[in-house]
Design an enzyme around this catalytic site. Structure first.
Site, PDB file in Angstrom:
ATOM      1  N   GLY A 161     -25.831   9.152  -9.294  1.00  0.00           N
ATOM      2  CA  GLY A 161     -27.047   8.748  -9.214  1.00  0.00           C
ATOM      3  C   GLY A 161     -27.286   7.604 -10.585  1.00  0.00           C
ATOM      4  O   GLY A 161     -26.111   7.601 -11.534  1.00  0.00           O
ATOM      5  N   ASN A 162     -28.463   7.330 -10.956  1.00  0.00           N
ATOM      6  CA  ASN A 162     -28.780   6.804 -12.042  1.00  0.00           C
ATOM      7  C   ASN A 162     -30.081   7.151 -12.806  1.00  0.00           C
ATOM      8  O   ASN A 162     -30.963   7.795 -11.892  1.00  0.00           O
ATOM      9  CB  ASN A 162     -28.583   5.247 -12.136  1.00  0.00           C
ATOM     10  CG  ASN A 162     -29.377   4.253 -10.971  1.00  0.00           C
ATOM     11  OD1 ASN A 162     -30.556   4.607 -11.107  1.00  0.00           O
ATOM     12  ND2 ASN A 162     -28.825   4.010  -9.801  1.00  0.00           N
ATOM     13  N   ARG A 163     -30.691   6.472 -13.954  1.00  0.00           N
ATOM     14  CA  ARG A 163     -31.954   7.067 -14.490  1.00  0.00           C
ATOM     15  C   ARG A 163     -33.099   6.070 -14.069  1.00  0.00           C
ATOM     16  O   ARG A 163     -34.220   6.366 -14.488  1.00  0.00           O
ATOM     17  CB  ARG A 163     -31.647   7.056 -15.974  1.00  0.00           C
ATOM     18  CG  ARG A 163     -30.949   8.179 -16.307  1.00  0.00           C
ATOM     19  CD  ARG A 163     -30.760   8.199 -17.881  1.00  0.00           C
ATOM     20  NE  ARG A 163     -31.988   8.116 -18.536  1.00  0.00           N
ATOM     21  CZ  ARG A 163     -32.034   7.593 -20.000  1.00  0.00           C
ATOM     22  NH1 ARG A 163     -31.227   7.130 -20.503  1.00  0.00           N
ATOM     23  NH2 ARG A 163     -33.282   7.645 -20.383  1.00  0.00           N
ATOM     24  N   SER A 164     -33.036   5.278 -13.038  1.00  0.00           N
ATOM     25  CA  SER A 164     -34.124   4.272 -12.769  1.00  0.00           C
ATOM     26  C   SER A 164     -35.269   5.362 -12.097  1.00  0.00           C
ATOM     27  O   SER A 164     -34.990   6.089 -11.214  1.00  0.00           O
ATOM     28  CB  SER A 164     -33.718   3.497 -11.539  1.00  0.00           C
ATOM     29  OG  SER A 164     -34.634   2.794 -11.110  1.00  0.00           O
ATOM     30  N   ALA A 216     -31.905  -0.302  -8.861  1.00  0.00           N
ATOM     31  CA  ALA A 216     -30.762  -0.014  -9.672  1.00  0.00           C
ATOM     32  C   ALA A 216     -29.676   0.216  -8.637  1.00  0.00           C
ATOM     33  O   ALA A 216     -29.826   1.629  -8.055  1.00  0.00           O
ATOM     34  CB  ALA A 216     -31.081   0.846 -10.575  1.00  0.00           C
TER      35      ALA A 216
END
Ligand code: C5P
Length: 399
Positions: free
Chosen positions: A201-204, A273
């Site tokens: 995943g990512n930090r969005s 994102a």
């Protein structure tokens, strides 16, 4: 917008703290004008801290700025919440023996009142007549809601929820410059499964995307918001009568959903994102340390570039907006943004600088909007709502 929030002496005054926070969060300048009684429920320091402006009940403070009329004159919107039976009576009679009274007489801005009182007081012929008088003068009455009241009884008299008061009040003064436009906004970070319990995943947080959707809906657009993973409080912000919400998980799911929605859209804003890569294989059972002693090598395959695909196939007249979160700074940031806009074939590209401490999960944002030929069409700093409004201004100007 310059908003005056009048607070009067009811137990529901504490809920108005949330109303003020919401207005501040959306970038408005808020001046709280309590009655003396209101301060028995929520104190002056709270209102000053939340509104970031000085607060007084008296017409004799700050006389040099002619405060007793200047707040009302400067207001774009006045909200009185909670509005007690007493305040409604004073308003109907035009009594101006405190700062709220003078402010209400001095203003020509829309006035919204959110009554809160016991059901008997709300039904009393005096209150009924006062409400009628105020309505006839153009005052907007929001509520009261029906439900449990402070004394343990129940009936009409509850303050409407602060977010609903804000929605109703802001709708009165909202710009409707996006009315008639169908827009699709994507928000949040995709999650690419590795096995049944893990993902890449990512930090969005989804905050900027949801702010873009809300701003568009407030300005009259018909919005489809496609959310990948977003923080829970951000998702709650997406509740809006003008927004149709649709949730997805992976980049491929997002691609399918946004491609469908884009077919009939005037504007597509890709604020999500999207993972550039996904695991080549998703394990059907949990990856274990036993099977991967000491080292685990993952093979990733590239996801399709969704926005580039949309841009290549866009119907005539559709505006495509891409986003770029870059860790570069200065000229290099702009150069990368310009290259990315070209590569993706987007009409506009919104670029912001990100890093460990910048951009993600933050309430404030700083962006530039790149358009035709790499020109910087707009620069905006502020809350994500302010940034969202600046992006929509740029979209409108480019169409
Ligand atoms: O190349 P980069 O990931 O920086 O591009 C960001 C922009 O491209 C965003 O608008 C994002 O939504 C979009 N994107 C996409 N498909 C991908 C990766 C990013 O549409 N696979």
């Amino acid at each position: 917008m310059f908003v005056v929030v009048g607070v009067t002496g009811g137990i529901a005054a504490y809920k108005t703290v949330h109303l003020v926070r919401r207005l501040i969060g959306e970038g408005h300048e808020v001046h709280v004008v309590p009655t003396a009684d209101a301060l028995r429920f929520v104190g002056l320091p709270t209102w000053e801290a939340i509104s970031r402006n000085p607060v007084t009940t008296s017409v004799h403070d700050d006389v040099a700025t002619v405060r007793h009329v200047s707040l009302g004159q400067r207001a774009d919107l006045v909200i009185v919440a909670p509005a007690t039976a007493n305040t409604l009576a004073r308003m109907a009679a035009g009594i101006a023996d405190d700062l709220l009274g003078t402010t209400l007489l001095a203003t020509t801005a829309p006035v919204v009142v959110a009554p809160a009182m016991h059901a008997e007081m709300w039904r009393h012929p005096a209150t009924v007549a006062n409400i009628e008088t105020l309505r006839a003068r153009g005052v907007h009455v929001v509520g009261p809601a029906d439900g449990p009241l402070t004394g343990g009884d129940s009936g009409p008299g509850r303050l409407v929820e602060p977010d609903d008061i804000a929605d109703a009040a802001l709708a009165l003064v909202a710009r409707r410059d996006l009315a008639g436009l169908r827009v699709v906004v994507t928000a949040g970070g995709t999650r690419e499964p590795l096995d049944p319990v893990r993902f890449l995943g990512n930090r969005s947080s989804g905050r900027q995307g949801v702010a873009l959707a809300r701003a568009a809906a407030d300005r009259g657009a018909e919005v489809t918001l496609i959310v990948a993973h977003v923080d829970a409080d951000v998702r709650a912000d997406a509740a809006h009568t003008g927004i149709a919400l649709s949730a997805v998980g992976t980049a491929l799911e997002l691609q399918e959903r946004v491609t469908d929605a884009a077919a009939t859209a005037d504007v597509v804003v890709m604020a999500a994102a999207v993972a550039d890569y996904r695991p080549a294989e998703v394990a059907t059972s949990k990856l274990t340390k036993e099977a991967n002693a000491g080292r685990l090598v993952l093979e990733l395959v590239e996801n399709p570039d969704i926005v580039a695909g949309l841009a290549a196939a866009r119907p005539a007249g559709q505006t495509i907006v891409a986003f770029a979160a870059e860790t570069a700074t200065g000229d290099e940031l702009l150069a990368r943004a310009r290259r990315k806009r070209e590569r993706k074939g987007a009409d506009l590209l919104v670029v912001n600088e990100v890093g460990w401490e910048r951009g993600f999960e933050q309430v404030e944002n700083e962006v530039r909007v790149i358009g035709e030929g790499g020109a910087v069409l707009a620069a905006a700093t502020g809350t994500k709502r302010q940034v969202a409004d600046a992006v929509w201004d740029a979209v409108l100007a480019s169409r």
